[in-house]
Structures are given as C-alpha cells and as structure tokens.
Design a protein around this motif. Structure first.
Motif, PDB file in Angstrom:
ATOM      1  N   ASP A 183      -0.139  -1.764 -13.197  1.00 13.52           N
ATOM      2  CA  ASP A 183      -1.219  -2.424 -14.076  1.00 13.52           C
ATOM      3  C   ASP A 183      -2.532  -1.496 -14.013  1.00 13.52           C
ATOM      4  N   ASP A 184      -2.851  -0.829 -12.903  1.00 13.11           N
ATOM      5  CA  ASP A 184      -3.840  -0.133 -12.778  1.00 13.11           C
ATOM      6  C   ASP A 184      -3.582   1.312 -13.433  1.00 13.11           C
ATOM      7  N   ALA A 185      -2.579   1.907 -13.330  1.00 15.02           N
ATOM      8  CA  ALA A 185      -2.212   3.156 -14.313  1.00 15.02           C
ATOM      9  C   ALA A 185      -2.280   2.699 -15.821  1.00 15.02           C
ATOM     10  N   ASN A 186      -1.738   1.620 -16.032  1.00 11.89           N
ATOM     11  CA  ASN A 186      -1.822   1.125 -17.573  1.00 11.89           C
ATOM     12  C   ASN A 186      -3.141   0.964 -17.848  1.00 11.89           C
ATOM     13  N   GLU A 187      -4.098   0.498 -17.177  1.00 15.18           N
ATOM     14  CA  GLU A 187      -5.586   0.277 -17.580  1.00 15.18           C
ATOM     15  C   GLU A 187      -6.107   1.660 -17.861  1.00 15.18           C
ATOM     16  N   ARG A 188      -5.866   2.682 -16.940  1.00 13.60           N
ATOM     17  CA  ARG A 188      -6.174   4.054 -17.096  1.00 13.60           C
ATOM     18  C   ARG A 188      -5.643   4.764 -18.589  1.00 13.60           C
ATOM     19  N   ASN A 242       6.058  -4.377 -18.866  1.00 17.61           N
ATOM     20  CA  ASN A 242       7.510  -5.033 -18.210  1.00 17.61           C
ATOM     21  C   ASN A 242       7.857  -4.473 -17.081  1.00 17.61           C
ATOM     22  N   GLN A 243       7.578  -3.468 -16.702  1.00 17.14           N
ATOM     23  CA  GLN A 243       8.011  -2.972 -15.229  1.00 17.14           C
ATOM     24  C   GLN A 243       6.974  -3.824 -14.248  1.00 17.14           C
ATOM     25  N   ALA A 244       5.874  -3.978 -14.472  1.00 16.22           N
ATOM     26  CA  ALA A 244       4.928  -4.552 -13.631  1.00 16.22           C
ATOM     27  C   ALA A 244       5.330  -6.014 -13.541  1.00 16.22           C
ATOM     28  N   ASN A 245       5.579  -6.543 -14.783  1.00 13.70           N
ATOM     29  CA  ASN A 245       6.019  -8.384 -14.912  1.00 13.70           C
ATOM     30  C   ASN A 245       7.154  -8.219 -13.853  1.00 13.70           C
ATOM     31  N   PHE A 246       8.265  -7.399 -14.135  1.00 10.03           N
ATOM     32  CA  PHE A 246       9.499  -7.634 -13.601  1.00 10.03           C
ATOM     33  C   PHE A 246       9.349  -7.513 -12.005  1.00 10.03           C
ATOM     34  N   LEU A 247       8.432  -6.542 -11.424  1.00  9.86           N
ATOM     35  CA  LEU A 247       8.013  -6.529 -10.088  1.00  9.86           C
ATOM     36  C   LEU A 247       7.396  -7.805  -9.454  1.00  9.86           C
ATOM     37  N   LYS A 248       6.595  -8.499 -10.432  1.00 12.19           N
ATOM     38  CA  LYS A 248       5.933  -9.916  -9.987  1.00 12.19           C
ATOM     39  C   LYS A 248       6.789 -10.753  -9.932  1.00 12.19           C
ATOM     40  N   LEU A 249       7.892 -10.691 -10.894  1.00 15.48           N
ATOM     41  CA  LEU A 249       8.983 -11.832 -10.710  1.00 15.48           C
ATOM     42  C   LEU A 249       9.796 -11.944  -9.529  1.00 15.48           C
ATOM     43  N   TYR A 278       6.149   4.215  -8.195  1.00 19.85           N
ATOM     44  CA  TYR A 278       5.846   2.778  -7.659  1.00 19.85           C
ATOM     45  C   TYR A 278       7.322   1.886  -8.181  1.00 19.85           C
ATOM     46  N   TYR A 279       7.451   1.855  -9.376  1.00 20.23           N
ATOM     47  CA  TYR A 279       8.480   1.054  -9.765  1.00 20.23           C
ATOM     48  C   TYR A 279       9.750   1.368  -9.131  1.00 20.23           C
ATOM     49  N   TRP A 280      10.141   2.580  -9.285  1.00 20.20           N
ATOM     50  CA  TRP A 280      11.484   3.160  -8.826  1.00 20.20           C
ATOM     51  C   TRP A 280      11.593   3.143  -7.177  1.00 20.20           C
ATOM     52  N   ASP A 281      10.751   3.173  -6.459  1.00 21.24           N
ATOM     53  CA  ASP A 281      10.644   2.897  -5.154  1.00 21.24           C
ATOM     54  C   ASP A 281      10.955   1.332  -4.981  1.00 21.24           C
ATOM     55  N   CYS A 282      10.298   0.532  -5.727  1.00 20.70           N
ATOM     56  CA  CYS A 282      10.634  -0.937  -5.485  1.00 20.70           C
ATOM     57  C   CYS A 282      11.916  -1.242  -5.803  1.00 20.70           C
ATOM     58  N   VAL A 283      12.677  -0.652  -7.012  1.00 19.85           N
ATOM     59  CA  VAL A 283      13.909  -0.885  -7.565  1.00 19.85           C
ATOM     60  C   VAL A 283      14.790  -0.493  -6.177  1.00 19.85           C
ATOM     61  N   ARG A 284      14.564   0.781  -5.545  1.00 20.50           N
ATOM     62  CA  ARG A 284      15.437   1.157  -4.176  1.00 20.50           C
ATOM     63  C   ARG A 284      15.429   0.057  -3.256  1.00 20.50           C
ATOM     64  N   GLN A 285      14.384  -0.561  -3.052  1.00 20.65           N
ATOM     65  CA  GLN A 285      14.242  -1.531  -2.018  1.00 20.65           C
ATOM     66  C   GLN A 285      15.030  -2.794  -2.331  1.00 20.65           C
ATOM     67  N   LYS A 329       5.059  -6.111  -1.065  1.00 17.39           N
ATOM     68  CA  LYS A 329       5.230  -4.762  -1.241  1.00 17.39           C
ATOM     69  C   LYS A 329       5.609  -4.560  -2.758  1.00 17.39           C
ATOM     70  N   LEU A 330       6.216  -5.625  -3.575  1.00 15.84           N
ATOM     71  CA  LEU A 330       6.540  -5.670  -4.737  1.00 15.84           C
ATOM     72  C   LEU A 330       5.414  -6.057  -5.755  1.00 15.84           C
ATOM     73  N   TYR A 331       4.470  -6.887  -5.064  1.00 15.50           N
ATOM     74  CA  TYR A 331       3.406  -7.228  -6.085  1.00 15.50           C
ATOM     75  C   TYR A 331       2.340  -6.111  -5.780  1.00 15.50           C
ATOM     76  N   GLU A 332       2.065  -5.436  -4.800  1.00 18.39           N
ATOM     77  CA  GLU A 332       1.068  -4.570  -4.692  1.00 18.39           C
ATOM     78  C   GLU A 332       1.638  -3.254  -5.610  1.00 18.39           C
ATOM     79  N   SER A 333       2.932  -3.124  -5.656  1.00 20.22           N
ATOM     80  CA  SER A 333       3.148  -1.809  -6.520  1.00 20.22           C
ATOM     81  C   SER A 333       3.045  -2.424  -7.866  1.00 20.22           C
TER      82      SER A 333
END
Length: 347
Positions: free
Chosen positions: A147-152, A116-123, A178-185, A138-142
């Motif tokens: 997604d990578d953390a989720n796969e691990r 849900n976090q990753a999909n929100f940033l992609k949107l 990554y998520y909260w830094d993007c929310v900050r921006q 920046k949002l897409y890279e984050s």
C-alpha cells in the motif's frame, strides 16, 4: 448457454467445419460443438491441422484463434479483419504518449495491480489469524508495504511517461518483492517456489503462472483491446519494442492477481493440484512443461473465474466483462470524457 474455450494440444487433431459447428476429430473420435458455444480456440501443438472453412467459421462468429507454445506464450492470434472502435481514439492513444495522460494511465495500471495484491494478502492474513498468527502478521505487514509503494506511485507527477517510467517500475518491483515472498510462504514447501520467474521457468508454480498469464489472460486482453479499436503495441508503462504488445501487457496488470494468481494459489492450497503432479515427466513435444491433466484443471478453473460475477465500481458483472470494459474506459479517458478507474476488488 455454455461458452467454451476449445483447447487443442495433441498430435493428430483435425479441426473442421460442419455447417455452423466445429468438428474436432482425433483417430476415430469425433466431437462437434456449435459455434455459438465457443469463445476461443487455443492451439498448443504443432501436430494440429485446420480446415480453411473451420477458420472461416471462427472469424464469422468473432471467435479468437490463438496459436501458442506449450509454455503458453502466443505466437499468433487470428481475428476478424473488421474491428470496432474509432480512428479518433487511436489518434489520441498515440498523442497521449507525449503528455501527462501517459503518466496517469501507467500509474492507474500499476495501482490496479498493487491494490489487488495487497488486498489478497490481507484476506490471506485474515484467514490465518487463528491457525498461523505469525504468518498472518507477516502477510498483513507486507500488504501495508505494498500500500505504501502504491501511495508513492500515486504521488509521482510527470509531463510524459518517459520521464517517470523508471520510478514507477522501481516502486512496482519493490512491491513485487513483498508480494511474491508472501506467496512463497503461503505455498507448500514441496513446490520449491523461491520467487517469480517469467521466461523459461521450469519449476511447477512459475510454469503454472506463466501458462495462465500467457494462454488465458493475454488472449482475452488482446481481444478486448482490439475490439476497443486501440493499437496493441502503443502502451505507456511497458516501453516500446518492435513486436512487443505493450498496451496489452499494460492492461493485463490489473487482472493478473485477480484472475491468475488467486485461482492458481487456490488450486494448490486446496490440494486440487498436488505439487508432485504438475510437471510433465515425459515430453511428447519439445517445450511441454505441465502435465496435460494439470493444464485441463487450470483451464477449467480460469474459465470459471472469468465467468464468476464480481462487484467493481458500483457494477456487477463477470470478470471477463470487466476485462472487455476497461479498454473502452481507457478510450473515454483518452477522449477526455471520463476518468480512468483501475480494476480493483475488495477483500
């Protein structure tokens, strides 16, 4: 039928009963609400009085009564003594702690949160591709890092959750940065949001988040867990601690972003709530952080989101209906009748 969350947050309010109606009285003002129209009653003030018959009406109609601090954290929840669910499910809930089912569920709860976090940033990236391409990138890279953390996390294997909890939590924390830094921006600089603060936050956006998680999401998940016949305190991802409702905290993870984060970020970015209007200037009671007007806007927006229809796992339903469905799905997983699918929405 309009279903209401009745919010009582001021000195001098009296909640009584008149046949099948709640009577809310303050001074000379009296408002009556039919019990069938009430979903929950949330009391955030020490200056509210109740009649025993009003509480009886609430329990007769399966209406949850939540007593919370001004910051939002519930300190008591009144529910009917008779609950649904089977003893067998609860026995399996305890047994699962010591086998691989605890690892599977902990991973699923976090997967729901991270997707849900990753999909929100992609949107958000998609919406900003033309107006702010650097931020969009920046949002897409984050989102890809999340997604990578989720796969691990999904690759983690273990015989029981005690073996794997720390690794899962470390990866979840990595994604959260990554998520909260993007929310900050995404948020306006005037909010001065520097990162996620849970307990005791007094800055505007963290105070809003804490209020939403604790006053709206927590009671809803608590109710769903109880109606499924599960034990509030026997979770997997969140470690055992006396008085800590670990399973409720576990199951909240899938809904934090979709219900609370998304709604509150929308209120701010659409200028429905302005940064300088959030914090209460004068505190009538100790602990009040948010202005009463802001609380009302937040509650209305979160209720609207709870009632909004979404598509999940091939089914269409309200967000609230899926909050109540997930604990029942967990029961089926514990009884080895079905896989558990975490609540994730697309972007």
């Amino acid at each position: 039928m309009v279903v209401l969350n009745v919010f009582l947050d001021d000195f001098g309010i009296f909640l009584g009963r008149k046949r099948n109606r709640f009577s809310i009285k303050k001074g000379n003002e009296v408002k009556e609400i039919v019990a069938d129209d009430v979903d929950s009653i949330i009391c955030c003030s020490s200056g509210v009085a109740f009649s025993a018959s009003a509480l009886d009406l609430a329990t007769e109609n399966n209406i949850q009564v939540v007593f919370a601090k001004y910051r939002g954290w519930p300190y008591a929840v009144l529910m009917p003594a008779s609950l649904t669910g089977s003893v067998k499910a609860r026995r399996e809930q305890f047994l699962a702690y010591n086998d691989e089912r605890s690892v599977v569920l902990a991973k699923k709860f976090i997967t729901g949160k991270l997707v849900n976090q990753a999909n929100f940033l992609k949107l958000m990236a998609k919406n900003r591709r033309q107006t702010s391409p650097k931020l969009a990138e920046k949002l897409y890279e984050s989102a890809k890092h999340i997604d990578d953390a989720n796969e691990r996390i999904n690759r983690e294997q273990g015989r029981n959750i005690d073996e794997k909890r720390q690794q899962i939590m470390n990866l979840e924390a990595e994604a959260a940065r990554y998520y909260w830094d993007c929310v900050r921006q995404i948020l306006p600089a005037e909010l001065e949001f520097t990162g996620r603060i849970t307990r005791g936050a007094t800055d505007p956006f963290n105070a809003m988040l804490n209020f939403g998680y604790q006053t709206v999401l927590f009671p809803e998940v608590w109710k769903a867990v109880s109606y499924a016949g599960l034990d509030f305190y026997a979770g997997y991802l969140h470690a055992d601690r006396s008085g800590k409702p670990s399973l409720v905290l576990d199951m909240m993870e899938e809904f934090r972003q979709q219900l609370v984060d998304r709604t509150l970020i929308g209120l701010i970015t659409k200028n429905v709530i302005k940064p300088d209007e959030i914090i209460a200037i004068e505190s009538v009671e100790q602990g009040r952080v948010l202005r009463k007007e802001v609380i009302k806007v937040i509650l209305d927006a979160l209720q609207e989101r709870l009632d909004s229809e979404v598509m999940f796992n091939g089914q269409k339903g309200s967000m609230k209906s899926f909050i109540h469905l997930q604990p029942r799905c967990m029961v089926r997983f514990l009884l080895k009748e079905a896989e558990y699918v975490p609540f994730c929405l697309g972007w």
